[in-house]
Design a protein around this motif. Structure first.
Motif, PDB file in Angstrom:
ATOM      1  N   VAL A   1       0.852  -1.187   0.000  1.00  0.00           N
ATOM      2  CA  VAL A   1       0.000   0.000   0.000  1.00  0.00           C
ATOM      3  C   VAL A   1       0.893   1.243   0.000  1.00  0.00           C
ATOM      4  O   VAL A   1       1.673   1.446   0.929  1.00  0.00           O
ATOM      5  CB  VAL A   1      -0.922   0.026   1.243  1.00  0.00           C
ATOM      6  N   PRO A   2       0.794   2.071  -1.026  1.00  0.00           N
ATOM      7  CA  PRO A   2       1.590   3.306  -1.044  1.00  0.00           C
ATOM      8  C   PRO A   2       1.175   4.235   0.095  1.00  0.00           C
ATOM      9  O   PRO A   2       0.006   4.278   0.490  1.00  0.00           O
ATOM     10  CB  PRO A   2       1.257   3.937  -2.404  1.00  0.00           C
ATOM     11  N   ALA A   3       2.124   4.988   0.602  1.00  0.00           N
ATOM     12  CA  ALA A   3       1.842   5.928   1.695  1.00  0.00           C
ATOM     13  C   ALA A   3       0.737   6.909   1.302  1.00  0.00           C
ATOM     14  O   ALA A   3      -0.114   7.258   2.121  1.00  0.00           O
ATOM     15  CB  ALA A   3       3.109   6.678   2.089  1.00  0.00           C
ATOM     16  N   GLU A   4       0.724   7.340   0.048  1.00  0.00           N
ATOM     17  CA  GLU A   4      -0.291   8.285  -0.422  1.00  0.00           C
ATOM     18  C   GLU A   4      -1.693   7.679  -0.323  1.00  0.00           C
ATOM     19  O   GLU A   4      -2.651   8.366   0.044  1.00  0.00           O
ATOM     20  CB  GLU A   4      -0.001   8.714  -1.863  1.00  0.00           C
ATOM     21  N   THR A   5      -1.819   6.398  -0.611  1.00  0.00           N
ATOM     22  CA  THR A   5      -3.122   5.721  -0.495  1.00  0.00           C
ATOM     23  C   THR A   5      -3.583   5.736   0.950  1.00  0.00           C
ATOM     24  O   THR A   5      -4.743   6.031   1.240  1.00  0.00           O
ATOM     25  CB  THR A   5      -3.035   4.280  -1.024  1.00  0.00           C
ATOM     26  N   TYR A   6      -2.673   5.419   1.873  1.00  0.00           N
ATOM     27  CA  TYR A   6      -3.040   5.440   3.291  1.00  0.00           C
ATOM     28  C   TYR A   6      -3.455   6.841   3.727  1.00  0.00           C
ATOM     29  O   TYR A   6      -4.451   7.023   4.418  1.00  0.00           O
ATOM     30  CB  TYR A   6      -1.899   4.923   4.163  1.00  0.00           C
ATOM     31  N   LYS A   7      -2.694   7.847   3.305  1.00  0.00           N
ATOM     32  CA  LYS A   7      -3.038   9.229   3.668  1.00  0.00           C
ATOM     33  C   LYS A   7      -4.434   9.591   3.179  1.00  0.00           C
ATOM     34  O   LYS A   7      -5.216  10.187   3.902  1.00  0.00           O
ATOM     35  CB  LYS A   7      -2.025  10.208   3.073  1.00  0.00           C
ATOM     36  N   ARG A   8      -4.739   9.219   1.947  1.00  0.00           N
ATOM     37  CA  ARG A   8      -6.055   9.538   1.379  1.00  0.00           C
ATOM     38  C   ARG A   8      -7.163   8.810   2.125  1.00  0.00           C
ATOM     39  O   ARG A   8      -8.230   9.364   2.362  1.00  0.00           O
ATOM     40  CB  ARG A   8      -6.079   9.221  -0.103  1.00  0.00           C
TER      41      ARG A   8
END
Length: 64
Positions: free
Chosen positions: A32-39
């Motif tokens: 899971v990319p960090a950007e996906t988690y942030k979103r």
């Protein structure tokens, strides 16, 4: 959509852990990319994670 009770993210391993209310089980989503988690954490995703087409799903490994 299933209700979740808790989420955690390990940026070094790129693993998103999600605990579900109904079963109490934890599921780990790998790569899971960090950007996906942030979103996800701010509710910006256009479609809920668990309602995406299978081709867009993340690798999953259930944990008890």
């Amino acid at each position: 959509m299933p209700s979740t009770s808790k989420t955690e993210y390990d940026p070094a391993k790129r693993v998103l852990s999600v605990w579900f209310v109904a079963s109490g089980k934890r599921y780990d989503f790998e790569e899971v990319p960090a950007e996906t988690y942030k979103r996800l954490s701010v509710g910006v995703c256009q479609r809920p994670l668990f309602q995406r087409p299978h081709s867009q799903s993340l690798p999953l490994s259930p944990r008890s």
